[in-house]
Design a protein around this motif. Structure first.
Motif, PDB file in Angstrom:
ATOM      1  N   GLU A 163      10.924  28.167  76.026  1.00  0.00           N
ATOM      2  CA  GLU A 163      11.939  28.997  75.360  1.00  0.00           C
ATOM      3  C   GLU A 163      11.305  30.134  74.573  1.00  0.00           C
ATOM      4  O   GLU A 163      11.868  31.229  74.492  1.00  0.00           O
ATOM      5  CB  GLU A 163      12.809  28.137  74.441  1.00  0.00           C
ATOM      6  N   LEU A 164      10.139  29.890  74.005  1.00  0.00           N
ATOM      7  CA  LEU A 164       9.434  30.928  73.249  1.00  0.00           C
ATOM      8  C   LEU A 164       8.978  32.042  74.194  1.00  0.00           C
ATOM      9  O   LEU A 164       9.059  33.226  73.857  1.00  0.00           O
ATOM     10  CB  LEU A 164       8.237  30.319  72.510  1.00  0.00           C
ATOM     11  N   GLY A 165       8.550  31.658  75.378  1.00  0.00           N
ATOM     12  CA  GLY A 165       8.156  32.653  76.374  1.00  0.00           C
ATOM     13  C   GLY A 165       9.336  33.459  76.863  1.00  0.00           C
ATOM     14  O   GLY A 165       9.259  34.683  77.026  1.00  0.00           O
ATOM     15  N   GLU A 166      10.455  32.791  77.095  1.00  0.00           N
ATOM     16  CA  GLU A 166      11.655  33.462  77.611  1.00  0.00           C
ATOM     17  C   GLU A 166      12.277  34.407  76.585  1.00  0.00           C
ATOM     18  O   GLU A 166      12.891  35.410  76.944  1.00  0.00           O
ATOM     19  CB  GLU A 166      12.684  32.421  78.057  1.00  0.00           C
ATOM     20  N   SER A 167      12.146  34.074  75.302  1.00  0.00           N
ATOM     21  CA  SER A 167      12.755  34.904  74.252  1.00  0.00           C
ATOM     22  C   SER A 167      11.720  35.779  73.543  1.00  0.00           C
ATOM     23  O   SER A 167      11.988  36.335  72.473  1.00  0.00           O
ATOM     24  CB  SER A 167      13.465  33.999  73.237  1.00  0.00           C
ATOM     25  N   PHE A 168      10.561  35.961  74.143  1.00  0.00           N
ATOM     26  CA  PHE A 168       9.453  36.729  73.554  1.00  0.00           C
ATOM     27  C   PHE A 168       9.864  38.176  73.262  1.00  0.00           C
ATOM     28  O   PHE A 168      10.416  38.859  74.120  1.00  0.00           O
ATOM     29  CB  PHE A 168       8.270  36.711  74.528  1.00  0.00           C
ATOM     30  N   LEU A 169       9.613  38.647  72.048  1.00  0.00           N
ATOM     31  CA  LEU A 169       9.799  40.060  71.698  1.00  0.00           C
ATOM     32  C   LEU A 169       8.446  40.763  71.622  1.00  0.00           C
ATOM     33  O   LEU A 169       8.204  41.750  72.293  1.00  0.00           O
ATOM     34  CB  LEU A 169      10.497  40.191  70.342  1.00  0.00           C
ATOM     35  N   TYR A 170       7.577  40.221  70.767  1.00  0.00           N
ATOM     36  CA  TYR A 170       6.222  40.743  70.611  1.00  0.00           C
ATOM     37  C   TYR A 170       5.396  39.691  69.876  1.00  0.00           C
ATOM     38  O   TYR A 170       5.927  38.666  69.431  1.00  0.00           O
ATOM     39  CB  TYR A 170       6.210  42.084  69.851  1.00  0.00           C
ATOM     40  N   ALA A 171       4.117  39.949  69.764  1.00  0.00           N
ATOM     41  CA  ALA A 171       3.245  39.046  69.006  1.00  0.00           C
ATOM     42  C   ALA A 171       2.586  39.855  67.890  1.00  0.00           C
ATOM     43  O   ALA A 171       2.562  41.092  67.933  1.00  0.00           O
ATOM     44  CB  ALA A 171       2.192  38.431  69.917  1.00  0.00           C
ATOM     45  N   VAL A 172       2.056  39.147  66.915  1.00  0.00           N
ATOM     46  CA  VAL A 172       1.333  39.796  65.817  1.00  0.00           C
ATOM     47  C   VAL A 172      -0.050  39.176  65.742  1.00  0.00           C
ATOM     48  O   VAL A 172      -0.196  37.952  65.686  1.00  0.00           O
ATOM     49  CB  VAL A 172       2.069  39.614  64.464  1.00  0.00           C
ATOM     50  N   ASN A 173      -1.065  40.054  65.757  1.00  0.00           N
ATOM     51  CA  ASN A 173      -2.434  39.600  65.565  1.00  0.00           C
ATOM     52  C   ASN A 173      -2.631  39.416  64.064  1.00  0.00           C
ATOM     53  O   ASN A 173      -2.576  40.377  63.298  1.00  0.00           O
ATOM     54  CB  ASN A 173      -3.417  40.645  66.118  1.00  0.00           C
ATOM     55  N   ALA A 174      -2.848  38.190  63.624  1.00  0.00           N
ATOM     56  CA  ALA A 174      -2.893  37.892  62.190  1.00  0.00           C
ATOM     57  C   ALA A 174      -4.097  38.511  61.484  1.00  0.00           C
ATOM     58  O   ALA A 174      -4.055  38.721  60.271  1.00  0.00           O
ATOM     59  CB  ALA A 174      -2.895  36.378  61.975  1.00  0.00           C
ATOM     60  N   ARG A 175      -5.145  38.826  62.232  1.00  0.00           N
ATOM     61  CA  ARG A 175      -6.340  39.397  61.588  1.00  0.00           C
ATOM     62  C   ARG A 175      -6.073  40.800  61.028  1.00  0.00           C
ATOM     63  O   ARG A 175      -6.510  41.128  59.933  1.00  0.00           O
ATOM     64  CB  ARG A 175      -7.504  39.449  62.564  1.00  0.00           C
ATOM     65  N   ASP A 176      -5.366  41.623  61.800  1.00  0.00           N
ATOM     66  CA  ASP A 176      -5.114  42.990  61.341  1.00  0.00           C
ATOM     67  C   ASP A 176      -3.631  43.312  61.196  1.00  0.00           C
ATOM     68  O   ASP A 176      -3.261  44.458  60.972  1.00  0.00           O
ATOM     69  CB  ASP A 176      -5.790  44.003  62.279  1.00  0.00           C
ATOM     70  N   LYS A 177      -2.777  42.284  61.353  1.00  0.00           N
ATOM     71  CA  LYS A 177      -1.317  42.397  61.213  1.00  0.00           C
ATOM     72  C   LYS A 177      -0.724  43.415  62.207  1.00  0.00           C
ATOM     73  O   LYS A 177       0.336  43.974  61.987  1.00  0.00           O
ATOM     74  CB  LYS A 177      -0.920  42.805  59.783  1.00  0.00           C
ATOM     75  N   ARG A 178      -1.410  43.615  63.303  1.00  0.00           N
ATOM     76  CA  ARG A 178      -0.980  44.593  64.309  1.00  0.00           C
ATOM     77  C   ARG A 178      -0.067  43.944  65.331  1.00  0.00           C
ATOM     78  O   ARG A 178      -0.329  42.851  65.808  1.00  0.00           O
ATOM     79  CB  ARG A 178      -2.247  45.149  64.987  1.00  0.00           C
ATOM     80  N   ARG A 179       1.014  44.630  65.677  1.00  0.00           N
ATOM     81  CA  ARG A 179       1.892  44.162  66.748  1.00  0.00           C
ATOM     82  C   ARG A 179       1.187  44.352  68.083  1.00  0.00           C
ATOM     83  O   ARG A 179       0.548  45.373  68.315  1.00  0.00           O
ATOM     84  CB  ARG A 179       3.177  44.987  66.794  1.00  0.00           C
ATOM     85  N   ILE A 180       1.350  43.360  68.953  1.00  0.00           N
ATOM     86  CA  ILE A 180       0.811  43.492  70.298  1.00  0.00           C
ATOM     87  C   ILE A 180       1.899  43.136  71.302  1.00  0.00           C
ATOM     88  O   ILE A 180       2.751  42.297  71.040  1.00  0.00           O
ATOM     89  CB  ILE A 180      -0.461  42.627  70.521  1.00  0.00           C
ATOM     90  N   GLY A 181       1.865  43.811  72.435  1.00  0.00           N
ATOM     91  CA  GLY A 181       2.894  43.619  73.450  1.00  0.00           C
ATOM     92  C   GLY A 181       2.631  42.420  74.342  1.00  0.00           C
ATOM     93  O   GLY A 181       1.605  41.748  74.235  1.00  0.00           O
TER      94      GLY A 181
END
Length: 201
Positions: A163-181
């Motif tokens: 369900e997390l994969g199906e509803s994926f919007l984006y991820a956040v790299n916790a080291r630099d708080k950068r959004r990743i696609g």
């Protein structure tokens, strides 16, 4: 193609399809070093090991008699008063004949080599709170996932839960708080928070 060429071809195909690791146990025995050198000449990854020593160290650590973690190059006796002279001598023998000589018992090294070198896996840590690197209960780095190199952020979301994969919007790299696609390729030891369209129950 000669028979020798054919055998070399078959051996090469097998090495690619079925990578092999040789764990040379009982490294403390007299003939062990010569055997390890002989095996290395066959062009295999060979890890000298002593499962018996690892077991003894783990049992002593479980009883808090020594400070030791799997893979450590040494240990510290924590409660010498609870050890008999025979037990202390056995521990010192493990230190001298195995740890000092080989850098570890080899058991954890064999596991690490199998996963990270032969299988090309990486470790990724999923978190919910990127500020505190924790889950919703406040546990810091609560989980570790071993995933193949080349895993993308969305693939990782599916690994955690469909369900997390199906509803994926984006991820956040916790080291630099950068959004990743979704197509961002994860790296070893990444700490990732998955943001989805679904609210957590």
């Amino acid at each position: 193609m000669t028979e020798e060429d054919f055998l070399r071809f078959v051996d090469t195909m097998r090495r690619i399809a079925k990578p092999m690791l040789i764990v040379a146990n009982k490294i403390d025995l007299p003939a062990a070093e010569a055997n390890v050198e002989r095996l290395k000449k066959l062009d295999y990854t060979v890890i000298p090991a002593s499962a018996e020593a690892e077991l003894a160290l783990r049992r002593a650590a479980e009883k808090k008699l020594i400070d030791y973690r799997p893979g450590d190059a040494d240990f510290k006796i924590a409660q010498p008063e609870k050890l008999s002279p025979t037990q202390i001598k056995a521990l010192e023998t493990i230190r001298e004949k195995i740890l000092t000589k080989n850098g570890s018992t080899g058991v954890q090294n064999a596991i690490n080599t199998a996963y990270f070198k032969l299988l090309n896996m990486i470790t990724v840590y999923p978190v919910e709170d990127v500020e505190h690197l924790s889950n919703h209960q406040g546990k810091v780095l609560p989980d570790t996932y071993l995933v193949p190199q080349g895993t993308t952020a969305r693939q990782f979301a599916y690994i955690i839960h469909t369900e997390l994969g199906e509803s994926f919007l984006y991820a956040v790299n916790a080291r630099d708080k950068r959004r990743i696609g979704e197509d961002a390729v994860l790296k070893d030891r990444d700490v990732i928070s998955i943001v989805s369209t679904q609210k957590r129950a």
